[in-house]
Write an enzyme that holds these catalytic residues in place. Sequence first.
Site, PDB file in Angstrom:
ATOM      1  N   ASP A 109      43.055 -89.583 -48.042  1.00 56.83           N
ATOM      2  CA  ASP A 109      42.697 -88.967 -49.268  1.00 56.83           C
ATOM      3  C   ASP A 109      41.548 -88.284 -49.294  1.00 56.83           C
ATOM      4  O   ASP A 109      40.427 -88.884 -48.777  1.00 56.83           O
ATOM      5  CB  ASP A 109      42.413 -90.647 -50.166  1.00 56.83           C
ATOM      6  CG  ASP A 109      41.935 -89.960 -51.674  1.00 56.83           C
ATOM      7  OD1 ASP A 109      41.651 -89.024 -51.865  1.00 56.83           O
ATOM      8  OD2 ASP A 109      41.892 -91.107 -52.375  1.00 56.83           O
ATOM      9  N   SER A 115      47.240 -82.371 -55.256  1.00 57.49           N
ATOM     10  CA  SER A 115      47.040 -82.387 -56.660  1.00 57.49           C
ATOM     11  C   SER A 115      48.068 -83.032 -57.149  1.00 57.49           C
ATOM     12  O   SER A 115      49.076 -82.536 -57.093  1.00 57.49           O
ATOM     13  CB  SER A 115      46.123 -81.426 -57.561  1.00 57.49           C
ATOM     14  OG  SER A 115      46.027 -81.533 -58.802  1.00 57.49           O
ATOM     15  N   ASN A 121      34.661 -81.915 -50.645  1.00 57.06           N
ATOM     16  CA  ASN A 121      34.553 -82.409 -49.054  1.00 57.06           C
ATOM     17  C   ASN A 121      35.567 -80.999 -48.437  1.00 57.06           C
ATOM     18  O   ASN A 121      34.673 -80.874 -47.269  1.00 57.06           O
ATOM     19  CB  ASN A 121      35.602 -83.305 -49.238  1.00 57.06           C
ATOM     20  CG  ASN A 121      34.881 -84.688 -49.679  1.00 57.06           C
ATOM     21  OD1 ASN A 121      33.607 -84.732 -49.924  1.00 57.06           O
ATOM     22  ND2 ASN A 121      35.697 -85.703 -49.975  1.00 57.06           N
ATOM     23  N   GLY A 166      33.124 -78.357 -47.745  1.00 58.33           N
ATOM     24  CA  GLY A 166      32.026 -78.538 -46.629  1.00 58.33           C
ATOM     25  C   GLY A 166      32.667 -78.520 -45.307  1.00 58.33           C
ATOM     26  O   GLY A 166      32.258 -77.907 -44.374  1.00 58.33           O
ATOM     27  N   TYR A 183      43.536 -82.287 -65.763  1.00 57.10           N
ATOM     28  CA  TYR A 183      44.042 -81.333 -64.715  1.00 57.10           C
ATOM     29  C   TYR A 183      43.445 -79.850 -64.778  1.00 57.10           C
ATOM     30  O   TYR A 183      42.796 -79.308 -63.968  1.00 57.10           O
ATOM     31  CB  TYR A 183      45.650 -81.057 -64.707  1.00 57.10           C
ATOM     32  CG  TYR A 183      46.168 -80.176 -63.902  1.00 57.10           C
ATOM     33  CD1 TYR A 183      46.398 -80.542 -62.622  1.00 57.10           C
ATOM     34  CD2 TYR A 183      46.970 -79.198 -64.372  1.00 57.10           C
ATOM     35  CE1 TYR A 183      47.023 -79.620 -61.575  1.00 57.10           C
ATOM     36  CE2 TYR A 183      47.686 -78.293 -63.393  1.00 57.10           C
ATOM     37  CZ  TYR A 183      47.716 -78.642 -62.053  1.00 57.10           C
ATOM     38  OH  TYR A 183      48.435 -77.744 -61.190  1.00 57.10           O
ATOM     39  N   THR A 239      56.446 -73.208 -60.865  1.00 54.94           N
ATOM     40  CA  THR A 239      57.251 -72.722 -59.639  1.00 54.94           C
ATOM     41  C   THR A 239      58.563 -73.649 -59.627  1.00 54.94           C
ATOM     42  O   THR A 239      58.418 -75.103 -59.777  1.00 54.94           O
ATOM     43  CB  THR A 239      56.425 -72.506 -58.466  1.00 54.94           C
ATOM     44  OG1 THR A 239      55.723 -71.570 -58.852  1.00 54.94           O
ATOM     45  CG2 THR A 239      57.152 -72.387 -57.254  1.00 54.94           C
TER      46      THR A 239
END
Length: 328
Positions: free
Chosen positions: A57, A76, A100, A103, A146, A176
């Site tokens: 995750d 997502s 994250n 980074g 979202y 899509t």
Amino acid sequence: MKRVLITGAAGFLGSHLCDRFIKEGCHVIGMDNLITGDLKNIEHLFKLEHFEFYHHDVTKFVHVSGKLDCILHFASPASPIDYLKIPIQTLKVGALGTHNLLGLAKDKKARFMIASTSEVYGDPLVHPQTEEYYGNVNTIGPRGVYDEAKRFQESITMAYHRFHDLDTRIVRIFNTYGPRMRLNDGRVIPAFMGQALRGEDLTVFGDGSQTRSFCYVDDQIEGIYRLLMSNYSLPMNIGNPHEITIKDFAEEIIKLTGTDQKIIYKPLPKDDPMQRQPDITKAKEILGWEPRVGRAEGMRKTFEYFKTLSKQELEKTEHRDFTKRNKK
Ligand code: UDP
């Protein structure tokens, strides 16, 4: 050999991206927490030497050893039914997950791409939508989790680009479709095709005058790939500008599938955008890209895929409902 990390690897777009980068001769590291993704989308890759999968995750600290050339953050939930069911995870993967991964990209000096969305334009007051349009988003509506996560994702990506000089790409993906879409994700194409296959009436929300513009997955992946390979760091729309009303689209699906069911009308969900069509001038000029697969051909291929699903998978489909928790 280039090493590429793809988050959301077991999802619809993520799995097609894994295929593409394998084809390009890359070493692909797929990552997914499997909340909405499905391992069957990437099952065929596990036997390959240059594919690895991490069940992880990305809202938790992400570690990948060795060099990384590119990170594509495609994890997502991406359909209204999912935002209603898992709103907090939707916000976290766009915000904390992106932080994250930025980074990690900075540490590895990797090129970083995010999957943004036409939802950043909300219910748009400018039509077709150009990248310069700032959008019309309800922050506290059902789609807000979202839309705002994706808007934050764009902001933090640009901040890393400007402040840390990170090499970044932002693709704004419009509707899509294609093989590997989840049948029960509540989106209009799997919904209509599932209904046709089960012999149910097709549910059009509202009066069906709202429009969408549907892009076949192969075109979308080509656009994403070209954008990643370009040196363009501002947001870019990738989608098919061929627009249709949902009512006309339902009629097309009735013809394509040969179902003898009819259209029934259900209430329009809150904040459902009335119109959506990408302006793809930038993609044409900068990437030399435009969609090649027309709706008739793309829908035929997609229907062929849904026809291969088992009876159990077809029956598993849930309908979009507004649960008590989310009614507050
Ligand atoms: N829609 C519909 N019937 C369904 C599912 C969706 O009429 O069973 C409509 C929905 O209200 C929206 C459009 O189809 O106007 C596209 O919905 P989808 O969830 O696929 O994507 P998005 O709204 O995010 O573009």
